[in-house]
Design an enzyme around this catalytic site. Sequence first.
Site, PDB file in Angstrom:
ATOM      1  N   GLY A   1       0.264  -1.143  -0.060  1.00  0.00           N
ATOM      2  CA  GLY A   1      -0.045  -0.015  -0.632  1.00  0.00           C
ATOM      3  C   GLY A   1       0.516   1.489  -0.060  1.00  0.00           C
TER       4      GLY A   1
ATOM      5  N   ASP B   1      -5.508  -0.656  -1.913  1.00  0.00           N
ATOM      6  CA  ASP B   1      -6.898  -1.978  -3.086  1.00  0.00           C
ATOM      7  C   ASP B   1      -7.527  -2.154  -2.471  1.00  0.00           C
ATOM      8  OD1 ASP B   1      -4.536  -3.220  -1.072  1.00  0.00           O
ATOM      9  OD2 ASP B   1      -5.921  -4.996  -1.978  1.00  0.00           O
TER      10      ASP B   1
ATOM     11  N   ASP C   1      -4.921   2.700  10.793  1.00  0.00           N
ATOM     12  CA  ASP C   1      -6.488   3.027  10.564  1.00  0.00           C
ATOM     13  C   ASP C   1      -6.313   1.999  12.134  1.00  0.00           C
ATOM     14  OD1 ASP C   1      -8.709   2.026  10.193  1.00  0.00           O
ATOM     15  OD2 ASP C   1      -8.562   0.255   8.904  1.00  0.00           O
TER      16      ASP C   1
ATOM     17  N   LYS D   1      -6.819   7.451  10.045  1.00  0.00           N
ATOM     18  CA  LYS D   1      -8.235   7.119  10.011  1.00  0.00           C
ATOM     19  C   LYS D   1      -9.025   7.393  11.453  1.00  0.00           C
ATOM     20  CE  LYS D   1     -10.032   4.025   6.699  1.00  0.00           C
ATOM     21  NZ  LYS D   1      -9.893   2.067   6.496  1.00  0.00           N
TER      22      LYS D   1
ATOM     23  N   PHE E   1     -13.614   2.711   3.215  1.00  0.00           N
ATOM     24  CA  PHE E   1     -13.212   2.493   2.963  1.00  0.00           C
ATOM     25  C   PHE E   1     -12.241   2.861   1.890  1.00  0.00           C
ATOM     26  CE2 PHE E   1     -11.378  -1.049   0.641  1.00  0.00           C
ATOM     27  CZ  PHE E   1     -10.406  -1.888   1.365  1.00  0.00           C
ATOM     28  N   VAL E   2     -11.314   3.257   1.644  1.00  0.00           N
ATOM     29  CA  VAL E   2     -11.316   4.207   0.233  1.00  0.00           C
ATOM     30  C   VAL E   2     -10.370   3.793  -0.454  1.00  0.00           C
ATOM     31  CG1 VAL E   2     -11.415   6.076   1.399  1.00  0.00           C
ATOM     32  CG2 VAL E   2      -9.168   5.019   1.709  1.00  0.00           C
TER      33      VAL E   2
ATOM     34  N   ASP F   1       0.430   4.125   3.901  1.00  0.00           N
ATOM     35  CA  ASP F   1      -0.365   4.140   3.001  1.00  0.00           C
ATOM     36  C   ASP F   1      -1.361   4.946   3.929  1.00  0.00           C
ATOM     37  OD1 ASP F   1      -1.037   2.054   3.857  1.00  0.00           O
ATOM     38  OD2 ASP F   1      -1.828   1.667   1.816  1.00  0.00           O
TER      39      ASP F   1
ATOM     40  N   ARG G   1      -5.032   0.256  -7.352  1.00  0.00           N
ATOM     41  CA  ARG G   1      -3.644   0.536  -6.383  1.00  0.00           C
ATOM     42  C   ARG G   1      -3.401   1.870  -7.975  1.00  0.00           C
ATOM     43  NH1 ARG G   1      -1.628  -2.214  -2.158  1.00  0.00           N
ATOM     44  NH2 ARG G   1      -2.166  -4.431  -2.212  1.00  0.00           N
TER      45      ARG G   1
HETATM   46  P1  5GP Z   1      -3.896  -1.142  10.370  1.00  0.00           P
HETATM   47  O1  5GP Z   1      -2.688  -2.177  10.903  1.00  0.00           O
HETATM   48  O2  5GP Z   1      -3.395  -0.043  10.958  1.00  0.00           O
HETATM   49  O3  5GP Z   1      -5.174  -1.286  10.742  1.00  0.00           O
HETATM   50  O4  5GP Z   1      -3.802  -0.832   8.956  1.00  0.00           O
HETATM   51  C1  5GP Z   1      -2.797  -0.592   8.305  1.00  0.00           C
HETATM   52  C2  5GP Z   1      -2.642  -1.696   6.940  1.00  0.00           C
HETATM   53  O5  5GP Z   1      -4.270  -1.641   5.920  1.00  0.00           O
HETATM   54  C3  5GP Z   1      -2.689  -0.420   5.506  1.00  0.00           C
HETATM   55  O6  5GP Z   1      -1.682   0.000   4.998  1.00  0.00           O
HETATM   56  C4  5GP Z   1      -3.892  -0.657   3.929  1.00  0.00           C
HETATM   57  O7  5GP Z   1      -3.075  -1.842   3.797  1.00  0.00           O
HETATM   58  C5  5GP Z   1      -5.127  -1.478   5.006  1.00  0.00           C
HETATM   59  N1  5GP Z   1      -6.166  -0.380   5.190  1.00  0.00           N
HETATM   60  C6  5GP Z   1      -6.681   0.300   6.425  1.00  0.00           C
HETATM   61  N2  5GP Z   1      -7.767   0.903   5.603  1.00  0.00           N
HETATM   62  C7  5GP Z   1      -8.042   1.107   4.265  1.00  0.00           C
HETATM   63  C8  5GP Z   1      -8.918   1.533   3.618  1.00  0.00           C
HETATM   64  O8  5GP Z   1     -10.040   2.365   3.734  1.00  0.00           O
HETATM   65  N3  5GP Z   1      -8.585   1.249   2.250  1.00  0.00           N
HETATM   66  C9  5GP Z   1      -7.499   0.331   1.938  1.00  0.00           C
HETATM   67  N4  5GP Z   1      -7.449  -0.256   0.395  1.00  0.00           N
HETATM   68  N5  5GP Z   1      -7.014  -0.678   2.694  1.00  0.00           N
HETATM   69  C10 5GP Z   1      -7.379   0.193   4.488  1.00  0.00           C
HETATM   70 MG    MG Z   2      -0.904  -1.694   3.632  1.00  0.00          MG
END
Ligand code: 5GP
Ligand code: MG
Length: 175
Positions: free
Chosen positions: A43, A159, A103, A131, A152-153, A100, A165
């Site tokens: 990402g 992706d 979250d 987020k 979700f974007v 990217d 992407r």
């Molecule tokens: P975390 O581990 O912080 O929950 O998630 C991070 C990863 O989840 C990001 O690097 C990304 O790959 C994926 N992710 C989180 N939110 C989104 C979203 O809204 N869209 C997409 N495509 N991937 C997300």
């Molecule tokens: Mg990622």
Amino acid sequence: MEAEIEKVILSEAAIKERVQNIAKRIVVDYEGKKLTVIGVLNGGLIFLADLIRHIPFTVKIDTVRVNTYLGDATYPKREADIVDNIRLKVKGEHVIVVDDILDTGKTLAKTLQMIKEQNPLSIKICVLLNKRARREENVVADYSCFDIENQFVVGYGLDFDNKYRNLPYIAVLKT
Ligand code: 5GP
Ligand code: MG
């Protein structure tokens, strides 16, 4: 691809301008220091590539591959797995980890934990999107381009089912 887009939430121009501004802050903060930038694949690929081209001094680049999402599911796994580690040694280096989106924070918490084992001089996080509503881990973005709502974007590296992407903007898909 475009027929599947519901709404563009961040235009190509807006992203370009903001990435340039964040890069300027990084240049001021790290000028004269030994810097290694570590991108989180897949990402963070596009953001990493655009960001580092605004850095005018010597910088080392490496990547780490972390799995958080299963297949085409939009739900994160309970744990993030590092499936491919960095090759560079970062002891004695200042490190910025580029991803990217921040979250739940599981991906970056795991990545930071792994990099800290090498005792870098410092370690900071730089993300395109933040987020805040979904945070589960105590991870803070030192550099963040945009705060977004809990949606979700896709695009600009992000992706769905490994598609979208390559979109130059950030968008929400039709459901
Ligand atoms: P975390 O581990 O912080 O929950 O998630 C991070 C990863 O989840 C990001 O690097 C990304 O790959 C994926 N992710 C989180 N939110 C989104 C979203 O809204 N869209 C997409 N495509 N991937 C997300
Ligand atoms: Mg990622």
